[in-house]
Design an enzyme around this catalytic site. Structure first.
Site, PDB file in Angstrom:
ATOM      1  N   LYS A  52       0.834  -1.209   0.000  1.00  0.00           N
ATOM      2  CA  LYS A  52       0.000   0.000   0.000  1.00  0.00           C
ATOM      3  C   LYS A  52       0.870   1.261   0.000  1.00  0.00           C
ATOM      4  CE  LYS A  52      -3.891  -2.187   2.388  1.00  0.00           C
ATOM      5  NZ  LYS A  52      -4.689  -2.249   3.647  1.00  0.00           N
ATOM      6  N   ALA A  68      -1.245   0.863   6.369  1.00  0.00           N
ATOM      7  CA  ALA A  68      -1.516  -0.166   7.370  1.00  0.00           C
ATOM      8  C   ALA A  68      -2.407  -1.251   6.790  1.00  0.00           C
ATOM      9  CB  ALA A  68      -2.181   0.456   8.598  1.00  0.00           C
ATOM     10  N   ASP A  69      -2.323  -2.412   7.403  1.00  0.00           N
ATOM     11  CA  ASP A  69      -3.206  -3.519   7.058  1.00  0.00           C
ATOM     12  C   ASP A  69      -3.498  -4.294   8.333  1.00  0.00           C
ATOM     13  OD1 ASP A  69      -4.459  -4.998   4.702  1.00  0.00           O
ATOM     14  OD2 ASP A  69      -3.500  -6.623   5.826  1.00  0.00           O
ATOM     15  N   THR A  70      -4.731  -4.747   8.483  1.00  0.00           N
ATOM     16  CA  THR A  70      -5.146  -5.472   9.682  1.00  0.00           C
ATOM     17  C   THR A  70      -5.838  -6.759   9.291  1.00  0.00           C
ATOM     18  OG1 THR A  70      -5.437  -3.394  10.899  1.00  0.00           O
ATOM     19  CG2 THR A  70      -6.554  -5.337  11.794  1.00  0.00           C
ATOM     20  N   GLY A 105      -0.174  -4.428  10.497  1.00  0.00           N
ATOM     21  CA  GLY A 105       1.132  -4.027  10.002  1.00  0.00           C
ATOM     22  C   GLY A 105       1.105  -2.552   9.675  1.00  0.00           C
TER      23      GLY A 105
END
Length: 195
Positions: A52, A68-70, A105
């Protein structure tokens, strides 16, 4: 302070940055979120947050990108966003009466220069056993549909969560304290924005 960009369309992440009064602009980006099966959750969120950040960098000349990634993981099996109500109900039923982990992250990317910093946060979430009718009513609200693991701890799903171990904001989608410490490595003091 350099311009800061949030590479996310998540209203929750934007709200968290607003809460800590960090000036930023939102960049809506599209990335391929497909990963090879079997990738551990921590590695998955790091990979996707970097992906991203790289996509956002293509749109900018200068600044610091926050990406961010969840994901939600039950026994190391990742539960992403549900594609429909039936899948949301299935995910929620799997989580009932169990402990699962939420991984987020974060990648910071400074351009120009391509200075990059990535890290992740892990939080354990305990959910009580809920009846099928309760879960169906929750799914019918529509709230689970854009959330990893099919629930939002900050919303109606708060009624299912009995305990967490770790960062609450990580479960919402952005571990704020970790982000602030990462920004300090880029010489950005968030508290300086409070004046």
């Amino acid at each position: 302070m350099p311009d800061i960009y949030l590479a996310s369309s998540s209203p929750r992440r934007k709200e968290l940055l607003d809460r800590i009064k960090l000036p930023h602009q939102v960049l809506n980006i599209e990335v391929n979120e497909t990963l090879l099966p079997g990738i551990p959750p921590a590695e998955q969120v790091l990979t996707l947050s970097r992906r991203k950040a790289a996509a956002a960098a293509e749109k900018l000349d200068a600044g610091i990108i926050i990406a961010a990634d969840t994901v939600v993981a039950l026994d190391e099996v990742v539960l992403g966003k549900p594609r429909n109500a039936a899948e949301a109900l299935d995910m929620l039923e799997k989580l009932q009466g169990k402990v699962h982990a939420v991984f987020s992250g974060i990648t910071l990317l400074e351009i120009p220069g391509n200075r990059l910093l990535s890290d992740y946060e892990r939080t354990e979430v305990f959910m009580r056993r809920a009846g099928r009718a309760e879960l169906e009513r929750y799914v019918a609200t529509g709230e689970p549909m854009d959330k990893a693991g099919a629930y939002g701890i900050q919303g109606l799903a708060a009624v299912f969560v009995t305990e967490i171990k770790g960062c609450y904001y990580n479960v919402v989608g952005l571990p704020v304290s970790k982000l602030v410490m990462m920004l300090e490595e880029f010489d950005i003091d968030v508290t300086a924005c409070w004046g």
